[in-house]
Design a protein around this motif. Structure first.
Motif, PDB file in Angstrom:
ATOM      1  N   ILE A   1       0.835  -1.206   0.000  1.00 49.51           N
ATOM      2  CA  ILE A   1       0.000   0.000   0.000  1.00 49.51           C
ATOM      3  C   ILE A   1       0.871   1.258   0.000  1.00 49.51           C
ATOM      4  O   ILE A   1       0.637   2.192  -0.766  1.00 49.51           O
ATOM      5  CB  ILE A   1      -0.949  -0.010   1.213  1.00 49.51           C
ATOM      6  CG1 ILE A   1      -1.977  -1.135   1.055  1.00 49.51           C
ATOM      7  CG2 ILE A   1      -1.638   1.340   1.354  1.00 49.51           C
ATOM      8  CD1 ILE A   1      -2.853  -1.347   2.274  1.00 49.51           C
ATOM      9  N   PHE A   2       1.859   1.277   0.851  1.00 54.47           N
ATOM     10  CA  PHE A   2       2.747   2.446   0.911  1.00 54.47           C
ATOM     11  C   PHE A   2       3.534   2.612  -0.389  1.00 54.47           C
ATOM     12  O   PHE A   2       3.590   3.695  -0.964  1.00 54.47           O
ATOM     13  CB  PHE A   2       3.709   2.330   2.096  1.00 54.47           C
ATOM     14  CG  PHE A   2       3.138   2.822   3.394  1.00 54.47           C
ATOM     15  CD1 PHE A   2       3.251   4.154   3.757  1.00 54.47           C
ATOM     16  CD2 PHE A   2       2.465   1.952   4.241  1.00 54.47           C
ATOM     17  CE1 PHE A   2       2.724   4.620   4.955  1.00 54.47           C
ATOM     18  CE2 PHE A   2       1.924   2.409   5.448  1.00 54.47           C
ATOM     19  CZ  PHE A   2       2.048   3.747   5.799  1.00 54.47           C
ATOM     20  N   MET A   3       4.120   1.521  -0.841  1.00 51.09           N
ATOM     21  CA  MET A   3       4.967   1.619  -2.031  1.00 51.09           C
ATOM     22  C   MET A   3       4.156   1.936  -3.275  1.00 51.09           C
ATOM     23  O   MET A   3       4.656   2.561  -4.209  1.00 51.09           O
ATOM     24  CB  MET A   3       5.772   0.326  -2.211  1.00 51.09           C
ATOM     25  CG  MET A   3       6.812   0.144  -1.109  1.00 51.09           C
ATOM     26  SD  MET A   3       7.864  -1.311  -1.301  1.00 51.09           S
ATOM     27  CE  MET A   3       8.846  -0.846  -2.726  1.00 51.09           C
ATOM     28  N   GLY A   4       2.890   1.521  -3.278  1.00 45.06           N
ATOM     29  CA  GLY A   4       2.038   1.792  -4.435  1.00 45.06           C
ATOM     30  C   GLY A   4       1.564   3.228  -4.490  1.00 45.06           C
ATOM     31  O   GLY A   4       1.016   3.666  -5.504  1.00 45.06           O
ATOM     32  N   SER A   5       1.772   3.974  -3.411  1.00 44.32           N
ATOM     33  CA  SER A   5       1.296   5.352  -3.346  1.00 44.32           C
ATOM     34  C   SER A   5       2.420   6.368  -3.405  1.00 44.32           C
ATOM     35  O   SER A   5       2.186   7.559  -3.229  1.00 44.32           O
ATOM     36  CB  SER A   5       0.515   5.562  -2.041  1.00 44.32           C
ATOM     37  OG  SER A   5      -0.511   4.597  -1.928  1.00 44.32           O
ATOM     38  N   LEU A   6       3.631   5.897  -3.625  1.00 47.39           N
ATOM     39  CA  LEU A   6       4.791   6.791  -3.616  1.00 47.39           C
ATOM     40  C   LEU A   6       5.735   6.449  -4.775  1.00 47.39           C
ATOM     41  O   LEU A   6       5.748   5.321  -5.254  1.00 47.39           O
ATOM     42  CB  LEU A   6       5.557   6.630  -2.290  1.00 47.39           C
ATOM     43  CG  LEU A   6       4.825   6.996  -1.001  1.00 47.39           C
ATOM     44  CD1 LEU A   6       5.574   6.457   0.208  1.00 47.39           C
ATOM     45  CD2 LEU A   6       4.660   8.507  -0.888  1.00 47.39           C
ATOM     46  N   PRO A   7       6.529   7.432  -5.206  1.00 50.08           N
ATOM     47  CA  PRO A   7       7.571   7.122  -6.186  1.00 50.08           C
ATOM     48  C   PRO A   7       8.601   6.176  -5.577  1.00 50.08           C
ATOM     49  O   PRO A   7       8.858   6.235  -4.370  1.00 50.08           O
ATOM     50  CB  PRO A   7       8.187   8.493  -6.499  1.00 50.08           C
ATOM     51  CG  PRO A   7       7.789   9.379  -5.377  1.00 50.08           C
ATOM     52  CD  PRO A   7       6.493   8.866  -4.861  1.00 50.08           C
ATOM     53  N   GLN A   8       9.160   5.316  -6.380  1.00 48.36           N
ATOM     54  CA  GLN A   8      10.096   4.299  -5.862  1.00 48.36           C
ATOM     55  C   GLN A   8      11.469   4.938  -5.650  1.00 48.36           C
ATOM     56  O   GLN A   8      12.387   4.779  -6.459  1.00 48.36           O
ATOM     57  CB  GLN A   8      10.176   3.121  -6.825  1.00 48.36           C
ATOM     58  CG  GLN A   8       8.817   2.520  -7.135  1.00 48.36           C
ATOM     59  CD  GLN A   8       8.056   2.091  -5.885  1.00 48.36           C
ATOM     60  OE1 GLN A   8       8.463   1.144  -5.227  1.00 48.36           O
ATOM     61  NE2 GLN A   8       6.959   2.774  -5.537  1.00 48.36           N
ATOM     62  N   ASP A   9      11.591   5.653  -4.564  1.00 44.26           N
ATOM     63  CA  ASP A   9      12.774   6.447  -4.285  1.00 44.26           C
ATOM     64  C   ASP A   9      13.321   6.093  -2.893  1.00 44.26           C
ATOM     65  O   ASP A   9      12.649   6.304  -1.879  1.00 44.26           O
ATOM     66  CB  ASP A   9      12.394   7.938  -4.350  1.00 44.26           C
ATOM     67  CG  ASP A   9      13.577   8.850  -4.078  1.00 44.26           C
ATOM     68  OD1 ASP A   9      14.572   8.399  -3.475  1.00 44.26           O
ATOM     69  OD2 ASP A   9      13.502  10.030  -4.454  1.00 44.26           O
ATOM     70  N   ALA A  10      14.538   5.568  -2.863  1.00 38.09           N
ATOM     71  CA  ALA A  10      15.116   5.124  -1.593  1.00 38.09           C
ATOM     72  C   ALA A  10      15.249   6.274  -0.594  1.00 38.09           C
ATOM     73  O   ALA A  10      15.021   6.087   0.603  1.00 38.09           O
ATOM     74  CB  ALA A  10      16.480   4.476  -1.833  1.00 38.09           C
ATOM     75  N   ASP A  11      15.605   7.443  -1.086  1.00 41.08           N
ATOM     76  CA  ASP A  11      15.762   8.581  -0.169  1.00 41.08           C
ATOM     77  C   ASP A  11      14.418   8.974   0.441  1.00 41.08           C
ATOM     78  O   ASP A  11      14.330   9.270   1.635  1.00 41.08           O
ATOM     79  CB  ASP A  11      16.371   9.776  -0.908  1.00 41.08           C
ATOM     80  CG  ASP A  11      17.824   9.524  -1.274  1.00 41.08           C
ATOM     81  OD1 ASP A  11      18.518   8.832  -0.502  1.00 41.08           O
ATOM     82  OD2 ASP A  11      18.258   9.999  -2.340  1.00 41.08           O
TER      83      ASP A  11
END
Length: 207
Positions: A166-176
DNA sequence: AGCCAGGACTGAG
DNA sequence: CTCAGTCATGGC
């Protein structure tokens, strides 16, 4: 919602620049991720300082240290018998596979390898992937579950990967970004969104 | 005094 | 898969 919570927390608490270890070497991050399991960071710092003072802050030099001595060094971090075994398992693993983690971006495959190591569970695996190797994975911990339940209308008891998705699907895949978000949630929970109840900022952010 | 802290493992149902 | 029991130290 998820992005908005990040923006609000960032506006309040600012950049956290994690991982909060001293030297910031890869091994210190890995060791810290293991030692902090269900333990206050202040206690982990003592154990890390002991390892550093004994010149044992590398995988090689952990492996060659007898269990009795390693246990004494990490005792302040608690669960020292288990964590002694965990540190050695991780040492052995990374002596063989660190190069893979530096060159590969196949996160699911790397994560599976980590989960096979004794003492590395889902959260610790993601700590290592994100902070030691800068891979874009979102960490789910007890604080994240609490903040998600209180402020994002999410079920905090969802399985780890479900919440992570859920979190990763709502944000750009950015480690920082993932790293800052996790650190901000911690700052928020320690400061206001506490287990025992909501502080002023927590109430203010709610809904 | 008791609760809490950036979990993971094991065994049982 | 879900759940309880276990592991241990130190601050508040």
């Amino acid at each position: 919602m998820i992005r908005e919570l990040f923006d609000r927390l960032f506006a309040i608490y600012g950049g956290q620049h994690w991982w909060p270890s001293k030297s910031g070497t890869r091994w210190e991050i890995i060791a810290g991720a293991i030692l902090v399991q269900n333990t206050a960071w202040s206690n982990v710092e003592k154990a890390l300082a002991n390892l550093e003072a004994a010149d044992r802050m590398t995988a090689e030099r952990i492996l060659t240290l007898p269990d009795e001595e390693l246990r004494e060094l990490i005792r302040p971090a608690g669960f020292f018998k288990a964590k002694c075994a965990y540190l050695k398992a991780a040492s052995s693993f990374f002596l063989d596979h660190e190069a893979d983690f530096l060159k590969s971006d196949d996160i699911p495959a790397l994560r599976r390898q980590l989960l096979a190591v004794n003492g590395i569970g889902k959260e610790t695996a993601d700590d290592i992937l994100l902070y030691a190797f800068k891979k874009p994975v979102f960490i789910i911990d007890a604080y994240t579950r609490r903040a998600a339940a209180r402020h994002l209308h999410l079920d905090g008891t969802l399985p780890y990967e479900a919440l992570q998705k859920i979190f990763m699907g709502s944000l750009p895949q950015d480690a920082d970004l993932f790293g800052e978000y996790h650190a901000l949630i911690l700052a928020f929970c320690k400061n206001s969104c506490k287990k025992s109840g909501c502080g002023e900022i927590c109430k203010q952010i709610m809904r």
